[in-house]
Scaffold this active site. Structure first.
Site, PDB file in Angstrom:
ATOM      1  N   HIS A  36      41.638  43.333  40.132  1.00  0.00           N
ATOM      2  CA  HIS A  36      40.665  42.932  41.433  1.00  0.00           C
ATOM      3  C   HIS A  36      39.912  44.735  41.297  1.00  0.00           C
ATOM      4  O   HIS A  36      38.525  43.988  41.927  1.00  0.00           O
ATOM      5  CB  HIS A  36      41.673  43.940  42.937  1.00  0.00           C
ATOM      6  CG  HIS A  36      42.477  41.930  42.842  1.00  0.00           C
ATOM      7  ND1 HIS A  36      43.926  42.473  42.453  1.00  0.00           N
ATOM      8  CD2 HIS A  36      42.651  41.104  43.612  1.00  0.00           C
ATOM      9  CE1 HIS A  36      44.299  41.690  42.523  1.00  0.00           C
ATOM     10  NE2 HIS A  36      44.305  41.209  43.528  1.00  0.00           N
ATOM     11  N   GLN A  87      37.978  34.871  36.215  1.00  0.00           N
ATOM     12  CA  GLN A  87      38.776  33.807  35.020  1.00  0.00           C
ATOM     13  C   GLN A  87      40.092  33.204  34.981  1.00  0.00           C
ATOM     14  O   GLN A  87      41.354  32.582  34.528  1.00  0.00           O
ATOM     15  CB  GLN A  87      37.513  34.211  34.106  1.00  0.00           C
ATOM     16  CG  GLN A  87      38.083  32.989  32.437  1.00  0.00           C
ATOM     17  CD  GLN A  87      37.595  31.617  31.961  1.00  0.00           C
ATOM     18  OE1 GLN A  87      36.470  31.716  33.709  1.00  0.00           O
ATOM     19  NE2 GLN A  87      37.778  30.580  31.775  1.00  0.00           N
ATOM     20  N   GLY A 114      45.940  41.069  47.779  1.00  0.00           N
ATOM     21  CA  GLY A 114      45.863  41.778  48.037  1.00  0.00           C
ATOM     22  C   GLY A 114      46.894  41.771  46.634  1.00  0.00           C
ATOM     23  O   GLY A 114      46.669  42.052  45.720  1.00  0.00           O
TER      24      GLY A 114
END
Ligand code: PAF
Length: 289
Positions: free
Chosen positions: A37, A151, A31
């Site tokens: 994201h 990454q 979150g």
């Protein structure tokens, strides 16, 4: 967008997706979503018919005294961002559902987790067992065709890839590039902890990695690493580690082997622990004689 809270609910959802033979993508998150994201969610949206995002601040990957209680949380905002990015299902279980009384299983990858962030000198040895246990549970519950990771957490990516292969998960693990702020700082939910001066200082982490990449062809690996560390120290940052490793095995990298080299760093910036890395591809290693 559906929000599911129970393992039983995600199993039922997966069963019905199987009937429609949808390609399912999973983006696991803790979150407090940022653009990093969102880039994973967008990649999942492009490749998959159904995108599942998990949202779970996993207590098992925090050590006592770490920032579990203070970890930034804003579920309402996360749901809005997820919906905007085209997520179909958010799986947001409670800690009691994930780790009910009597829970006794740990999934642990050896070797790869004992270096860098997992090395035994007071860094985060238990952290990866927490990560692999929750990711194994999520892969098992969602059974996605693809699972997407960043990454920025290079060691985590290598460890999860190993686990998925060792445990015969059918899911393909997809690793996507780090998303950076304008000054190069890797996006991270923990950047929210940084005061304005610390935020400014933190940009030296990426500058140090670039310094190493740039110095490598002329000065060789050891001197290039020292140049990176000097850059950090000049900004007032003492690295926990600043090391060159091979990305697949995480073995220490050697000079002039012509293989890609991962230079990884962890450092506390005014109390906030940040990690980052750069992959130095063989064409960036060619020495100018
Ligand atoms: O990278 C993260 O946010 C977490 O480690 C993960 C993979 C969601 C597991 O809790």
């Amino acid at each position: 967008m559906k929000v599911l809270r129970l393992p039983r609910e995600i199993h039922e959802a997966r069963d019905s997706l199987r009937k429609t033979s949808d390609v399912v993508g999973l983006v696991p998150t803790m979150g407090y979503l940022h653009e990093g994201h969102v880039s994973l969610l967008e990649a999942a949206r492009q490749r998959c018919d159904t995108v599942v995002m998990s949202l779970f601040v996993n207590p098992a990957q925090f050590r006592p005294g770490e920032d579990l209680d203070g970890y930034p949380r804003d579920e309402k905002r996360d749901f809005a961002i997820a919906e905007e990015a085209g997520v179909d299902i958010v799986y947001a279980p409670s800690a009691e559902e994930v780790y009910p009384a009597g829970f006794a299983t740990t999934v642990e990858v050896k070797g790869l987790t004992e270096v860098l962030c997992g090395s035994r000198d007071g860094r985060r040895p238990e952290h990866f067992a927490g990560v692999t246990t929750i990711v194994a549970k999520l892969l098992n519950a969602v059974d996605p065709d693809f699972a997407f990771f960043g990454q920025k957490d290079a060691q985590q990516a290598t460890v999860i890839g190993r686990m998925a292969e060792d445990l015969d998960f059918r899911t393909r693990i997809v690793i996507l590039p780090t998303v950076r702020e304008r000054d190069g700082l890797a996006m991270s939910s923990r950047n929210a902890y940084l005061s304005a001066p610390a935020r400014e200082k933190a940009s030296a982490i990426w500058s140090a990695l670039l310094e190493t990449e740039n110095a490598y062809p002329e000065r060789g690996l050891d001197e290039a690493l020292r140049a990176g560390v000097r850059r950090l120290e000049a900004a007032g940052i003492e690295p926990e580690y600043f090391e060159a490793r091979y990305p697949g095995t995480l073995d220490p990298a050697e000079d002039e082997t012509g293989e890609a080299i991962l230079v990884a760093v962890a450092a506390k910036v005014d109390g906030t622990r940040l990690i980052d890395n750069i992959l130095i591809e063989p064409d960036k290693q060619v020495r100018r004689k």
